[in-house]
Scaffold this motif. Structure first.
Motif, PDB file in Angstrom:
ATOM      1  N   LYS A 160       0.837  -1.208   0.000  1.00  0.00           N
ATOM      2  CA  LYS A 160       0.000   0.000   0.000  1.00  0.00           C
ATOM      3  C   LYS A 160       0.867   1.252   0.000  1.00  0.00           C
ATOM      4  N   ILE A 161       1.912   1.241   0.810  1.00  0.00           N
ATOM      5  CA  ILE A 161       2.812   2.404   0.878  1.00  0.00           C
ATOM      6  C   ILE A 161       3.438   2.671  -0.489  1.00  0.00           C
ATOM      7  N   LEU A 162       3.923   1.631  -1.133  1.00  0.00           N
ATOM      8  CA  LEU A 162       4.558   1.789  -2.439  1.00  0.00           C
ATOM      9  C   LEU A 162       3.568   2.333  -3.470  1.00  0.00           C
ATOM     10  N   HIS A 163       2.384   1.746  -3.490  1.00  0.00           N
ATOM     11  CA  HIS A 163       1.374   2.189  -4.457  1.00  0.00           C
ATOM     12  C   HIS A 163       1.016   3.656  -4.243  1.00  0.00           C
ATOM     13  N   ASP A 164       0.899   4.078  -3.000  1.00  0.00           N
ATOM     14  CA  ASP A 164       0.489   5.444  -2.682  1.00  0.00           C
ATOM     15  C   ASP A 164       1.595   6.463  -2.933  1.00  0.00           C
ATOM     16  N   ASN A 165       2.834   6.017  -3.050  1.00  0.00           N
ATOM     17  CA  ASN A 165       3.956   6.948  -3.157  1.00  0.00           C
ATOM     18  C   ASN A 165       4.637   6.931  -4.515  1.00  0.00           C
ATOM     19  N   ARG A 166       3.981   6.349  -5.527  1.00  0.00           N
ATOM     20  CA  ARG A 166       4.505   6.468  -6.890  1.00  0.00           C
ATOM     21  C   ARG A 166       4.478   7.939  -7.309  1.00  0.00           C
ATOM     22  N   VAL A 167       5.429   8.328  -8.138  1.00  0.00           N
ATOM     23  CA  VAL A 167       5.460   9.716  -8.599  1.00  0.00           C
ATOM     24  C   VAL A 167       5.088   9.814 -10.070  1.00  0.00           C
ATOM     25  N   ASN A 168       4.818   8.668 -10.700  1.00  0.00           N
ATOM     26  CA  ASN A 168       4.436   8.638 -12.105  1.00  0.00           C
ATOM     27  C   ASN A 168       3.471   7.479 -12.311  1.00  0.00           C
ATOM     28  N   PRO A 169       2.438   7.642 -13.100  1.00  0.00           N
ATOM     29  CA  PRO A 169       1.448   6.568 -13.257  1.00  0.00           C
ATOM     30  C   PRO A 169       1.992   5.303 -13.896  1.00  0.00           C
ATOM     31  N   PHE A 170       3.112   5.379 -14.663  1.00  0.00           N
ATOM     32  CA  PHE A 170       3.602   4.141 -15.248  1.00  0.00           C
ATOM     33  C   PHE A 170       4.570   3.397 -14.341  1.00  0.00           C
ATOM     34  N   GLN A 171       4.735   3.870 -13.118  1.00  0.00           N
ATOM     35  CA  GLN A 171       5.446   3.088 -12.108  1.00  0.00           C
ATOM     36  C   GLN A 171       4.458   2.119 -11.479  1.00  0.00           C
ATOM     37  N   ARG A 172       4.863   0.859 -11.410  1.00  0.00           N
ATOM     38  CA  ARG A 172       3.930  -0.208 -11.029  1.00  0.00           C
ATOM     39  C   ARG A 172       4.326  -0.867  -9.718  1.00  0.00           C
ATOM     40  N   VAL A 173       3.313  -1.369  -9.023  1.00  0.00           N
ATOM     41  CA  VAL A 173       3.510  -2.133  -7.787  1.00  0.00           C
ATOM     42  C   VAL A 173       2.750  -3.443  -7.928  1.00  0.00           C
ATOM     43  N   HIS A 174       3.439  -4.547  -7.666  1.00  0.00           N
ATOM     44  CA  HIS A 174       2.839  -5.877  -7.757  1.00  0.00           C
ATOM     45  C   HIS A 174       3.051  -6.645  -6.453  1.00  0.00           C
ATOM     46  N   MET A 175       2.123  -7.497  -6.121  1.00  0.00           N
ATOM     47  CA  MET A 175       2.378  -8.596  -5.198  1.00  0.00           C
ATOM     48  C   MET A 175       2.844  -9.773  -6.041  1.00  0.00           C
ATOM     49  N   ILE A 176       3.822 -10.540  -5.535  1.00  0.00           N
ATOM     50  CA  ILE A 176       4.282 -11.717  -6.252  1.00  0.00           C
ATOM     51  C   ILE A 176       4.360 -12.900  -5.299  1.00  0.00           C
ATOM     52  N   SER A 177       3.890 -14.055  -5.760  1.00  0.00           N
ATOM     53  CA  SER A 177       3.905 -15.282  -4.955  1.00  0.00           C
ATOM     54  C   SER A 177       4.698 -16.363  -5.650  1.00  0.00           C
ATOM     55  N   VAL A 178       5.402 -17.156  -4.854  1.00  0.00           N
ATOM     56  CA  VAL A 178       6.074 -18.346  -5.357  1.00  0.00           C
ATOM     57  C   VAL A 178       5.083 -19.499  -5.283  1.00  0.00           C
ATOM     58  N   ILE A 179       4.746 -20.083  -6.428  1.00  0.00           N
ATOM     59  CA  ILE A 179       3.775 -21.179  -6.448  1.00  0.00           C
ATOM     60  C   ILE A 179       4.466 -22.456  -5.987  1.00  0.00           C
ATOM     61  N   MET A 180       3.919 -23.047  -4.894  1.00  0.00           N
ATOM     62  CA  MET A 180       4.504 -24.236  -4.270  1.00  0.00           C
ATOM     63  C   MET A 180       3.433 -25.305  -4.086  1.00  0.00           C
ATOM     64  N   ASP A 181       3.781 -26.327  -3.329  1.00  0.00           N
ATOM     65  CA  ASP A 181       2.890 -27.470  -3.153  1.00  0.00           C
ATOM     66  C   ASP A 181       1.726 -27.189  -2.213  1.00  0.00           C
ATOM     67  N   ASP A 182       1.765 -26.091  -1.453  1.00  0.00           N
ATOM     68  CA  ASP A 182       0.747 -25.899  -0.422  1.00  0.00           C
ATOM     69  C   ASP A 182       0.090 -24.525  -0.437  1.00  0.00           C
ATOM     70  N   ASN A 183       0.233 -23.757  -1.526  1.00  0.00           N
ATOM     71  CA  ASN A 183      -0.382 -22.418  -1.506  1.00  0.00           C
ATOM     72  C   ASN A 183      -1.272 -22.111  -2.701  1.00  0.00           C
ATOM     73  N   LEU A 184      -1.585 -23.104  -3.511  1.00  0.00           N
ATOM     74  CA  LEU A 184      -2.421 -22.849  -4.681  1.00  0.00           C
ATOM     75  C   LEU A 184      -3.813 -22.375  -4.278  1.00  0.00           C
ATOM     76  N   ASP A 185      -4.317 -22.872  -3.157  1.00  0.00           N
ATOM     77  CA  ASP A 185      -5.642 -22.460  -2.696  1.00  0.00           C
ATOM     78  C   ASP A 185      -5.656 -21.042  -2.137  1.00  0.00           C
ATOM     79  N   ASP A 186      -4.468 -20.466  -1.892  1.00  0.00           N
ATOM     80  CA  ASP A 186      -4.388 -19.101  -1.365  1.00  0.00           C
ATOM     81  C   ASP A 186      -4.423 -18.045  -2.464  1.00  0.00           C
ATOM     82  N   ILE A 187      -4.199 -18.439  -3.708  1.00  0.00           N
ATOM     83  CA  ILE A 187      -3.945 -17.464  -4.755  1.00  0.00           C
ATOM     84  C   ILE A 187      -5.126 -16.537  -5.006  1.00  0.00           C
TER      85      ILE A 187
END
Length: 349
Positions: A160-187
């Motif tokens: 949230k902090i990163l998204h709120d503090n961009r200074v240009n609209p083409f600067q992007r913020v993503h969440m990224i997950s490592v897909i493993m054997d026990d987190n597919l249901d969390d996606i």
């Protein structure tokens, strides 16, 4: 000149045009740059904090400037700033400035050290994209996997902090997950968190190709499930050609052919260049000492001799999906969704 000038002046258009030309020519496009190996987390799925290089000297600003200049002779790169935890580098803002002169700096971090002041300064320095790693929609599970109590809440706050503090609209913020054997249901729940924050979501497939990490292969229907979520949620911006090959990679223990050495490379904290982060001991030269043309020529020879298919991580998967797979138009559209300007979240002047 304003602090945001490096991202808005005419030279940025030239940089993008030069990058597109390199793409058409099939040249080197993506460089992973490991500033350091220090990390405040002790992740179960990472070996770098155990690495023999953990206490090696960090790359200095003078060295970063030299690396940036030498890479510019090859062409503009997407430079993925990593480690270790890149925000532990004491001169991270100067690192970003040095790279942004010629390249497109992006970063994956754990979120722990993100503050409003640092977030804004990173974007003012020329950062194009920041991703924060969140693997589970459960604080206890994420904290255990990352080896740090409070990692989950810090990561969400950082996004949230990163998204709120961009200074240009083409600067992007993503969440990224490592897909493993026990987190597919969390996606799906993680995607919904991204939707609520106005950010976007990416994944990478777990790899046990380096070090002594355990196998964490997930279910054979992984690709189908991820593609269904992608259809349902525009916030899930991973390329369809990338996630569509997860199942094949899981069944075969990775995918080949690999274009590391041709379209991507890795530079470690001592300036040693290798085809990829998992092959950093197979050196093609030292960018701080050697001629860049000689390094690129050796990387290409290593690429032609390479029969490795031990991973399908996002650092190669997105590039190869754009350049070599079917439905290149669909992948290009997904890449646009991943990088297009986002005006939501604040008023840009």
């Amino acid at each position: 000149m304003t602090a945001t000038a490096p991202l808005t002046k005419t030279s940025e258009i030239g940089k993008a045009a030069s990058y597109f030309f390199s793409y058409l020519k099939g040249r080197l496009l993506h460089t992973n740059l490991q500033l350091l190996y220090d990390c405040n987390f002790r992740c179960e799925i990472c070996d770098f904090w155990k690495d023999k290089d953990l206490h090696e000297q960090k790359l200095s600003i003078e060295q970063i400037e030299l690396i940036s200049d030498k890479l510019a002779q090859v062409g503009p790169q997407i430079v993925s700033i990593g480690g270790g935890e890149p925000l532990m580098h004491p001169q991270i803002l100067d690192v970003v400035r040095a790279l942004a002169r010629h390249h497109f700096p992006v970063m994956i971090c754990n979120g722990w050290f993100v503050t409003p002041e640092k977030a804004r300064a990173l974007f003012e320095a020329g950062m194009y994209e920041v991703s924060v790693s969140i693997d589970y929609d459960d604080a206890a599970k994420h904290d255990k996997q990352r080896g740090k109590e409070g990692a989950f809440e810090k990561g969400l706050a950082a996004l949230k902090i990163l998204h709120d503090n961009r200074v240009n609209p083409f600067q992007r913020v993503h969440m990224i997950s490592v897909i493993m054997d026990d987190n597919l249901d969390d996606i799906e729940r993680l995607i919904l968190r991204c939707k609520d924050m106005g950010i976007t979501y990416l994944v990478t497939l777990y790899s046990d190709g380096r070090g002594s990490k355990q196998c964490r292969a997930t279910s054979p229907d992984t690709s189908a499930r991820l593609l269904e979520l992608k259809k349902k949620y525009p916030e899930f911006v991973a390329l369809r050609g990338y996630i569509g090959r997860f199942t094949k990679a899981i069944e075969e223990g990775g995918l080949g052919p690999c274009y590391a050495g041709k379209n991507l490379c890795n530079i470690d904290s001592q300036g040693n260049v290798s085809m990829c982060i998992d092959r950093k001991d197979d050196c093609a030269g030292n960018i701080l000492k050697d001629d860049i043309e000689d390094i690129v020529a050796l990387l290409l020879r290593k690429y032609h001799d390479n029969d490795c298919h031990a991973c399908w991580t996002s650092c190669r998967g997105s590039i190869e999906s754009l350049m070599y797979f079917g439905d290149r138009l669909g992948n290009a559209y997904d890449y646009y969704q991943m990088t297009k300007p986002v005006w939501v979240g604040k008023n840009f002047s």
